[in-house]
Design a protein around this motif. Sequence first.
Motif, PDB file in Angstrom:
ATOM      1  N   ALA A 190       0.851  -1.188   0.000  1.00  0.00           N
ATOM      2  CA  ALA A 190       0.000   0.000   0.000  1.00  0.00           C
ATOM      3  C   ALA A 190       0.891   1.245   0.000  1.00  0.00           C
ATOM      4  N   ASP A 191       0.552   2.198  -0.853  1.00  0.00           N
ATOM      5  CA  ASP A 191       1.335   3.436  -0.930  1.00  0.00           C
ATOM      6  C   ASP A 191       1.146   4.291   0.315  1.00  0.00           C
ATOM      7  N   ARG A 192      -0.071   4.367   0.769  1.00  0.00           N
ATOM      8  CA  ARG A 192      -0.359   5.161   1.963  1.00  0.00           C
ATOM      9  C   ARG A 192      -1.463   4.457   2.743  1.00  0.00           C
ATOM     10  N   GLY A 193      -1.566   4.796   3.985  1.00  0.00           N
ATOM     11  CA  GLY A 193      -2.571   4.162   4.827  1.00  0.00           C
ATOM     12  C   GLY A 193      -3.613   5.150   5.289  1.00  0.00           C
ATOM     13  N   LEU A 194      -4.032   4.986   6.534  1.00  0.00           N
ATOM     14  CA  LEU A 194      -5.072   5.849   7.096  1.00  0.00           C
ATOM     15  C   LEU A 194      -4.527   7.250   7.376  1.00  0.00           C
ATOM     16  N   THR A 195      -5.268   8.255   6.957  1.00  0.00           N
ATOM     17  CA  THR A 195      -4.900   9.644   7.222  1.00  0.00           C
ATOM     18  C   THR A 195      -5.207   9.985   8.679  1.00  0.00           C
ATOM     19  N   GLU A 196      -4.777  11.152   9.115  1.00  0.00           N
ATOM     20  CA  GLU A 196      -5.106  11.631  10.474  1.00  0.00           C
ATOM     21  C   GLU A 196      -6.608  11.612  10.694  1.00  0.00           C
ATOM     22  N   SER A 197      -7.334  12.096   9.709  1.00  0.00           N
ATOM     23  CA  SER A 197      -8.796  12.170   9.804  1.00  0.00           C
ATOM     24  C   SER A 197      -9.412  10.771   9.914  1.00  0.00           C
ATOM     25  N   HIS A 198      -8.931   9.846   9.099  1.00  0.00           N
ATOM     26  CA  HIS A 198      -9.424   8.468   9.169  1.00  0.00           C
ATOM     27  C   HIS A 198      -9.114   7.854  10.531  1.00  0.00           C
ATOM     28  N   GLN A 199      -7.906   8.080  11.030  1.00  0.00           N
ATOM     29  CA  GLN A 199      -7.523   7.526  12.326  1.00  0.00           C
ATOM     30  C   GLN A 199      -8.361   8.115  13.455  1.00  0.00           C
ATOM     31  N   HIS A 200      -8.651   9.406  13.372  1.00  0.00           N
ATOM     32  CA  HIS A 200      -9.490  10.042  14.399  1.00  0.00           C
ATOM     33  C   HIS A 200     -10.887   9.412  14.398  1.00  0.00           C
ATOM     34  N   SER A 201     -11.445   9.239  13.218  1.00  0.00           N
ATOM     35  CA  SER A 201     -12.774   8.628  13.084  1.00  0.00           C
ATOM     36  C   SER A 201     -12.761   7.189  13.599  1.00  0.00           C
ATOM     37  N   PHE A 202     -11.716   6.447  13.258  1.00  0.00           N
ATOM     38  CA  PHE A 202     -11.573   5.050  13.695  1.00  0.00           C
ATOM     39  C   PHE A 202     -11.500   4.985  15.217  1.00  0.00           C
ATOM     40  N   ARG A 203     -10.684   5.846  15.813  1.00  0.00           N
ATOM     41  CA  ARG A 203     -10.534   5.876  17.276  1.00  0.00           C
ATOM     42  C   ARG A 203     -11.869   6.223  17.944  1.00  0.00           C
ATOM     43  N   GLN A 204     -12.607   7.177  17.388  1.00  0.00           N
ATOM     44  CA  GLN A 204     -13.911   7.559  17.954  1.00  0.00           C
ATOM     45  C   GLN A 204     -14.900   6.393  17.883  1.00  0.00           C
ATOM     46  N   THR A 205     -14.897   5.662  16.783  1.00  0.00           N
ATOM     47  CA  THR A 205     -15.761   4.485  16.651  1.00  0.00           C
ATOM     48  C   THR A 205     -15.413   3.455  17.712  1.00  0.00           C
ATOM     49  N   ALA A 206     -14.118   3.221  17.906  1.00  0.00           N
ATOM     50  CA  ALA A 206     -13.669   2.249  18.912  1.00  0.00           C
ATOM     51  C   ALA A 206     -14.107   2.674  20.313  1.00  0.00           C
ATOM     52  N   LEU A 207     -13.935   3.942  20.636  1.00  0.00           N
ATOM     53  CA  LEU A 207     -14.320   4.431  21.955  1.00  0.00           C
ATOM     54  C   LEU A 207     -15.836   4.348  22.158  1.00  0.00           C
ATOM     55  N   GLU A 208     -16.574   4.663  21.127  1.00  0.00           N
ATOM     56  CA  GLU A 208     -18.040   4.601  21.210  1.00  0.00           C
ATOM     57  C   GLU A 208     -18.513   3.160  21.414  1.00  0.00           C
ATOM     58  N   SER A 209     -17.808   2.204  20.824  1.00  0.00           N
ATOM     59  CA  SER A 209     -18.207   0.798  20.934  1.00  0.00           C
ATOM     60  C   SER A 209     -18.102   0.288  22.371  1.00  0.00           C
ATOM     61  N   LEU A 210     -17.246   0.897  23.181  1.00  0.00           N
ATOM     62  CA  LEU A 210     -17.097   0.458  24.578  1.00  0.00           C
ATOM     63  C   LEU A 210     -18.411   0.557  25.356  1.00  0.00           C
ATOM     64  N   LYS A 211     -19.300   1.427  24.927  1.00  0.00           N
ATOM     65  CA  LYS A 211     -20.596   1.574  25.603  1.00  0.00           C
ATOM     66  C   LYS A 211     -21.439   0.303  25.488  1.00  0.00           C
ATOM     67  N   LEU A 212     -21.103  -0.549  24.512  1.00  0.00           N
ATOM     68  CA  LEU A 212     -21.862  -1.781  24.286  1.00  0.00           C
ATOM     69  C   LEU A 212     -21.245  -2.989  24.976  1.00  0.00           C
ATOM     70  N   LYS A 213     -20.045  -2.852  25.517  1.00  0.00           N
ATOM     71  CA  LYS A 213     -19.340  -3.962  26.154  1.00  0.00           C
ATOM     72  C   LYS A 213     -19.931  -4.217  27.537  1.00  0.00           C
ATOM     73  N   LYS A 214     -20.252  -5.477  27.826  1.00  0.00           N
ATOM     74  CA  LYS A 214     -20.887  -5.834  29.104  1.00  0.00           C
ATOM     75  C   LYS A 214     -20.094  -6.868  29.895  1.00  0.00           C
ATOM     76  N   TRP A 215     -18.811  -7.054  29.584  1.00  0.00           N
ATOM     77  CA  TRP A 215     -17.996  -8.063  30.234  1.00  0.00           C
ATOM     78  C   TRP A 215     -16.662  -7.463  30.639  1.00  0.00           C
ATOM     79  N   SER A 216     -15.889  -8.184  31.460  1.00  0.00           N
ATOM     80  CA  SER A 216     -14.608  -7.655  31.944  1.00  0.00           C
ATOM     81  C   SER A 216     -13.399  -8.393  31.378  1.00  0.00           C
ATOM     82  N   HIS A 217     -13.614  -9.570  30.755  1.00  0.00           N
ATOM     83  CA  HIS A 217     -12.523 -10.372  30.204  1.00  0.00           C
ATOM     84  C   HIS A 217     -12.860 -10.745  28.763  1.00  0.00           C
ATOM     85  N   GLY A 218     -11.951 -10.465  27.837  1.00  0.00           N
ATOM     86  CA  GLY A 218     -12.192 -10.856  26.458  1.00  0.00           C
ATOM     87  C   GLY A 218     -11.320 -10.110  25.481  1.00  0.00           C
ATOM     88  N   GLU A 219     -11.807 -10.013  24.255  1.00  0.00           N
ATOM     89  CA  GLU A 219     -11.063  -9.345  23.192  1.00  0.00           C
ATOM     90  C   GLU A 219     -12.028  -8.546  22.335  1.00  0.00           C
TER      91      GLU A 219
END
Length: 129
Positions: free
Chosen positions: A63-92
């Motif tokens: 790949a010539d280039r990967g995720l831009t700053e903007s893409h990474q920010h959006s990706f990180r926000q999605t990941a953080l938002e998904s934590l609201k759905l997690k109901k367990w303490s051990h896993g992946e």
Amino acid sequence: MMLLILEKVSLARQLDLVFRELKEELAHLTSGTVFVQIRNNMVGKFGVRHFPLESRGSELKKADRGLTESHQHSFRQTALESLKLKKWSHGEIQFEFAMRQNLLCTSVTFESNYNMANLVNPDKNGKTD
């Protein structure tokens, strides 16, 4: 010492640190899976699974280039938002990502883990893990 420090840091902040640590690697990738292993709501092992080469027909290329700053920010926000759905303490948690026509597409997979020994041998207080 580091364990004591992590116990005081929220899981969301730990996940933010994971994405900041992976920033340089993500800048060179257009698809893959970020994985985060969690035990007692603390991040342990984390990283990225990806294919370093892509093929178009019989031609292999990096790949010539990967995720831009903007893409990474959006990706990180999605990941953080998904934590609201997690109901367990051990896993992946697995965060799959792929660039398609300059648009970042993501999906999240939760995997909870349980230990049978904790069910048959509860701790001193009669609680299970």
